[in-house]
Design an enzyme around this catalytic site. Structure first.
Site, mmCIF file in Angstrom:
data_model
loop_
_atom_site.group_PDB
_atom_site.id
_atom_site.type_symbol
_atom_site.label_atom_id
_atom_site.label_comp_id
_atom_site.label_asym_id
_atom_site.label_seq_id
_atom_site.Cartn_x
_atom_site.Cartn_y
_atom_site.Cartn_z
ATOM 1 N N HIS A 196 -0.900 -10.877 -5.235
ATOM 2 C CA HIS A 196 0.509 -10.591 -4.965
ATOM 3 C C HIS A 196 1.443 -11.597 -5.636
ATOM 4 C CE1 HIS A 196 -0.665 -7.506 -2.207
ATOM 5 N NE2 HIS A 196 -1.286 -8.340 -1.412
ATOM 6 N N HIS A 244 0.825 -1.209 0.000
ATOM 7 C CA HIS A 244 0.000 0.000 0.000
ATOM 8 C C HIS A 244 0.861 1.262 0.000
ATOM 9 C CE1 HIS A 244 -3.335 -2.594 2.054
ATOM 10 N NE2 HIS A 244 -3.072 -2.969 0.816
ATOM 11 N N HIS A 258 -9.110 -2.244 -5.222
ATOM 12 C CA HIS A 258 -8.028 -2.580 -4.298
ATOM 13 C C HIS A 258 -7.046 -3.556 -4.935
ATOM 14 C CE1 HIS A 258 -5.919 -2.821 -0.529
ATOM 15 N NE2 HIS A 258 -5.781 -4.111 -0.774
ATOM 16 N N ASP A 308 -3.055 -2.909 -5.247
ATOM 17 C CA ASP A 308 -2.003 -3.863 -4.900
ATOM 18 C C ASP A 308 -1.053 -4.087 -6.073
ATOM 19 O OD1 ASP A 308 -2.803 -4.312 -2.282
ATOM 20 O OD2 ASP A 308 -3.908 -6.152 -2.731
#
Length: 316
Positions: free
Chosen positions: A269, A85, A242, A246
């Site tokens: 991720h 973030h 979001h 990321d």
């Protein structure tokens, strides 16, 4: 980052943020400092065992885990977890160089988005440096497939993210978003998008000693097909926003901003990191080049790890 800016930037002053670590639940603090041109982003922490200062470049080679968040190095020996973030805020606002001083192994989660980091950066402002900004320009498509999920980097004259998610939970479902990465777009469309998860998954993590700091104050919680947060979601598609946030943070670990299009389907991720490994280690040198965008000319030949090496040798 506004594509076309021809000079590197850093922070105009230092700024600190305090909060808690989402996994430990312990107090956490980070201080952002200005840095010289060519430094990139460097985390400064202390090894809790030896007490020695550890400098850890924010670089894809330093990634040690991607299961729950993006982790750099070993958090038990000066590494840092949940960096995505902050990294998204730095890259999204067009910061090129910063020293990131930590007081422990976890980045403060704040409200689960990048909003507090953006406000902190805006509070001190940016300073232009004399050195030209360099970019990683994608020259041919590079792709990673993992089951039904995939991601790819494609040639594109700019920096664009195209992200699609597809969850069984009806409250999320299939959502898509396309965004050109510029500072105002990041502020207005991405930075406030919060992390999310199901209550059942969080309860499992609690039983394993993770997510001890997770709450409705720093994540969107889903249970039995409903969002539990009293205020609801900030956008109807906050979930894909979001995931894109990321991706911006994870791809910032390339060391330089991109000129290219990043597309992902069911990404996260792990895949965000995998595409960097694919680009730099497997795709070949003809997959990208480093350029100075102001004149669209190829910069002097450098190794893809140049920002990391410069930091490791020059910081003290």
């Amino acid at each position: 980052m506004k594509v076309g800016s021809d000079r590197q930037t850093t922070l105009a002053g230092s700024v600190s943020l305090q909060g808690i670590g989402v996994h430990s639940g312990n107090p956490a603090e980070v201080t952002l400092h200005p840095a010289d041109a060519g430094t990139g982003f460097v985390f400064v922490n202390r090894d809790p065992e030896s007490g020695r200062e550890v400098e850890l470049p924010a670089h894809w080679r330093a990634v040690s885990a991607t299961a729950l968040c993006t982790v750099l190095g070993d958090p038990k020996a000066g590494g840092v977890s949940t960096v995505e973030h902050l990294m998204a805020a730095l890259r999204g606002l067009g910061v090129d160089n910063a020293l990131i001083e930590m007081d422990g192994p976890e980045m403060p989660i704040m409200d689960g988005s990048s909003e507090a980091f953006v406000a902190a950066i805006d509070s001190v402002g940016l300073r232009k440096l004399a050195a030209p900004r360099r970019y990683i320009r994608i020259k041919k498509t590079v792709r990673v497939d993992q089951g039904s999920a995939w991601c790819e980097l494609r040639p594109f004259d700019g920096c664009r993210f195209d992200v699609t998610i597809d969850f069984d939970a009806a409250v999320i479902g299939r959502q898509s978003m396309v965004l050109d990465l510029e500072a105002e777009n990041f502020r207005n469309e991405l930075c406030r998008a919060r992390t999310f998860g199901s209550v059942q998954d969080v309860e499992k993590l609690w039983s394993m000693g993770f997510a001890l700091g997770s709450s409705l104050e720093n994540s969107v919680a889903i249970s039995e097909g409903q969002v539990l947060n009293p205020e609801g979601t900030r956008w109807s598609d906050e979930f894909v926003r979001h995931k894109m946030l990321d991706a911006v943070g994870d791809l910032a670990l390339a060391g330089l901003p991109f000129l290219g299009l990043y597309r992902s389907y069911k990404g996260g991720h792990r895949m965000n990191h995998a595409i960097l490994v694919e680009l730099f280690e497997k795709a070949g040198k003809d997959a990208f080049e480093i350029v100075e965008r102001s004149s669209d000319r190829t910069a002097p030949p450098v190794h893809a790890d140049e920002p990391r090496l410069a930091v490791a040798q020059g910081a003290s």
